[in-house]
Design a protein around this motif. Structure first.
Motif, PDB file in Angstrom:
ATOM      1  N   UNK B  22       3.278   8.585  -4.598  1.00 40.22           N
ATOM      2  CA  UNK B  22       2.559   9.854  -4.528  1.00 40.22           C
ATOM      3  C   UNK B  22       3.257  10.814  -3.584  1.00 40.22           C
ATOM      4  N   UNK B  23       3.379  12.072  -4.000  1.00 38.08           N
ATOM      5  CA  UNK B  23       3.964  13.065  -3.102  1.00 38.08           C
ATOM      6  C   UNK B  23       3.339  14.420  -3.364  1.00 38.08           C
ATOM      7  N   UNK B  24       3.252  15.261  -2.338  1.00 35.29           N
ATOM      8  CA  UNK B  24       2.782  16.635  -2.554  1.00 35.29           C
ATOM      9  C   UNK B  24       3.672  17.593  -1.786  1.00 35.29           C
ATOM     10  N   UNK B  54      11.252  14.090  -4.620  1.00 40.70           N
ATOM     11  CA  UNK B  54      10.739  13.091  -3.666  1.00 40.70           C
ATOM     12  C   UNK B  54      10.487  11.749  -4.354  1.00 40.70           C
ATOM     13  N   UNK B 114       1.321  18.094  -6.719  1.00 38.20           N
ATOM     14  CA  UNK B 114       1.301  16.660  -6.437  1.00 38.20           C
ATOM     15  C   UNK B 114       1.938  15.944  -7.612  1.00 38.20           C
TER      16      UNK B 114
END
Lengths: 306, 306
Positions: B22-24, B54, B114
């Motif tokens: 998960x990345x935002x 990412x 996200x």
């Protein structure tokens, strides 16, 4: 949660037999809150609680969140500490740990929050499953958050901060997503459709009805309204209007097949469940008065584009 | 992806034997882009590409994204159509469909994105695994995005839009996350540590070294710099400074145990891989000149808090 803040990404281990539920929410200074009026702890609590409410509305349980936060220099010390304190409080209370995020500088406080939740395979409750004849229920009382918001608007900023624990302001400042009720309904497969009330019943009910290609009849007399302590003085706000159009309640709106309606208890975990009407085939949203007279329920809730 | 836009949440089915990544990422008008200078298609492409980078930096593959978008009224028509066109282009190219989002009105264009990705159980490459003696590699050429950004700053706004396909601007306007290379390295467990270069080598390398409790020596002469077509005119920018401090390249920075360094090919999928130095035990970041003379590499990349 296997790895969190500090790497490019968070790593998260999904549970076997479960589906992942994803939601994201804006929470912006001047649009959703005012830094000169809302206590920073409340902003921290609420930014997570309102996003988690979308998970509850699917019948899921939150697992972790990601926070995108932009702040002016002036908010980086005391303000941020209090904001984070409120956020941590919500994170613990809602069993939803921080997984990561992105931080930058801006002239205003900008918050975007993503929540990851889970539900058992196939158990998620969409907005689209309501059928004509289904009974319509809501949790809690409607309009309490709007009531608190209006009271807050009449207070000085200092008094607003001091009154953070005032029960009349609690729903506006510290809404509680109805996770246990949503999960209870999903587990028993009792809800045919469900969503959370974020923008007011008159705005959100049409969304559920549109998704389900149906309409609804609401009984005005059945709506669980704000209980106003009448200390002689006449209250300035109309409880029915608050219940119909007030936003930010984060209660659940759900439908139940007629044959199952009696299986819905009057309360779960101290939160009342109230039957407020029925789904119809007509595609119209109708409010029935105490004498049974119908009138169209016009959409007067919160809309950022209005 | 089982259910997307239109319900309270998106529902997503994780793959067995995989972990979720998960990345935002923020992407804000005036901080990360300018609407009077950057073509809307580029803003749409880049907001997703940089967040997907990412995921690539963990060795993962993107699965879906959520978009939080705030727009002024003036950007809702032509501008938004072009923005969405660029976003859709990236979504198709990167195999990363939209799962949901939140839209609101604001005085500026605010984007928070996200991305949800996956990697095989235990295969994710963190920043923290580099060991003294490991060889340091980068993908592609460093400083190309900064070079394009500076060229763009010298152009009229009209010319900038017309030049969206100029190869000198491509890296700045349409960066390509190195998903296949990240996945190739993770699958073979060749990378001991990895991250993407978003803020410039001199800012990002210390982050990898800090996470790994190590230092690094970089060979200035080995850095893959911008190739400047010398048409007689002397170029105004220093290619070495661009490579060391230029942000927004979204190339991968990774480390490989000495014994495995020869297993790294010179290119993957047409993108070159270059060995630029070694991890050291010293905790210092040192730049070695062509004559072998060392000097400290100071952090001069992008920092929103500077």
């Amino acid at each position: 949660l296997l790895a969190g803040i500090g790497d490019d990404c968070a790593i998260w281990q999904p549970r076997a037999g479960h589906q992942t539920i994803l939601t994201c929410d804006w929470f912006l200074e001047d649009t959703h809150f005012r830094v000169d009026r809302h206590p920073p702890e409340s902003i921290g609590w609420k930014c997570l609680a309102r996003a988690v409410s979308d998970i509850a509305a699917m019948g899921g349980e939150p697992r972790c969140f990601l926070l995108s936060l932009a702040l002016p220099q002036s908010r980086t010390k005391t303000w941020m500490d209090k904001f984070l304190s409120g956020l941590r409080h919500a994170s613990r209370k809602l069993h939803c740990p921080a997984a990561g995020g992105d931080t930058t500088r801006d002239s205003r406080v900008l918050i975007s929050i993503t929540v990851v939740g889970e539900c058992r395979h196939g158990a998620a409750v969409p907005r689209s499953g309501a059928k004509p004849g289904d009974a319509i229920f809501v949790t809690g009382r409607l309009g309490e958050a709007e009531y608190g918001f209006r009271l807050l608007g009449q207070m000085s900023s200092a008094r607003a901060t001091a009154l953070a624990d005032d029960p009349r302001l609690r729903k506006h400042l510290h809404p509680e997503p109805r996770i246990p009720i949503g999960a209870w309904l999903a587990k028993r497969r009792l809800a045919t459709a469900m969503m959370d009330l974020s923008d007011g019943l008159s705005t959100d009910l049409p969304r559920l009805c549109n998704a389900s290609s149906a309409g609804a009849e609401i009984h005005a007399g059945s709506l669980p309204c704000v209980q106003i302590a009448a200390k002689g003085a006449k209250h300035p706000f109309d409880p029915l209007a608050l219940a119909l159009h007030g936003g930010d309640d984060y209660e659940l709106l759900f439908t139940v097949a007629q044959r199952n309606a009696k299986r819905i208890p009057s309360a779960i975990g101290g939160v009342q469940l109230t039957r407020i009407g029925e789904i119809t085939a007509s595609r119209k949203i109708v409010l029935l008065g105490d004498d049974g007279s119908p009138r169209p329920l016009s959409n007067q809730g919160w809309d950022p584009f209005r």
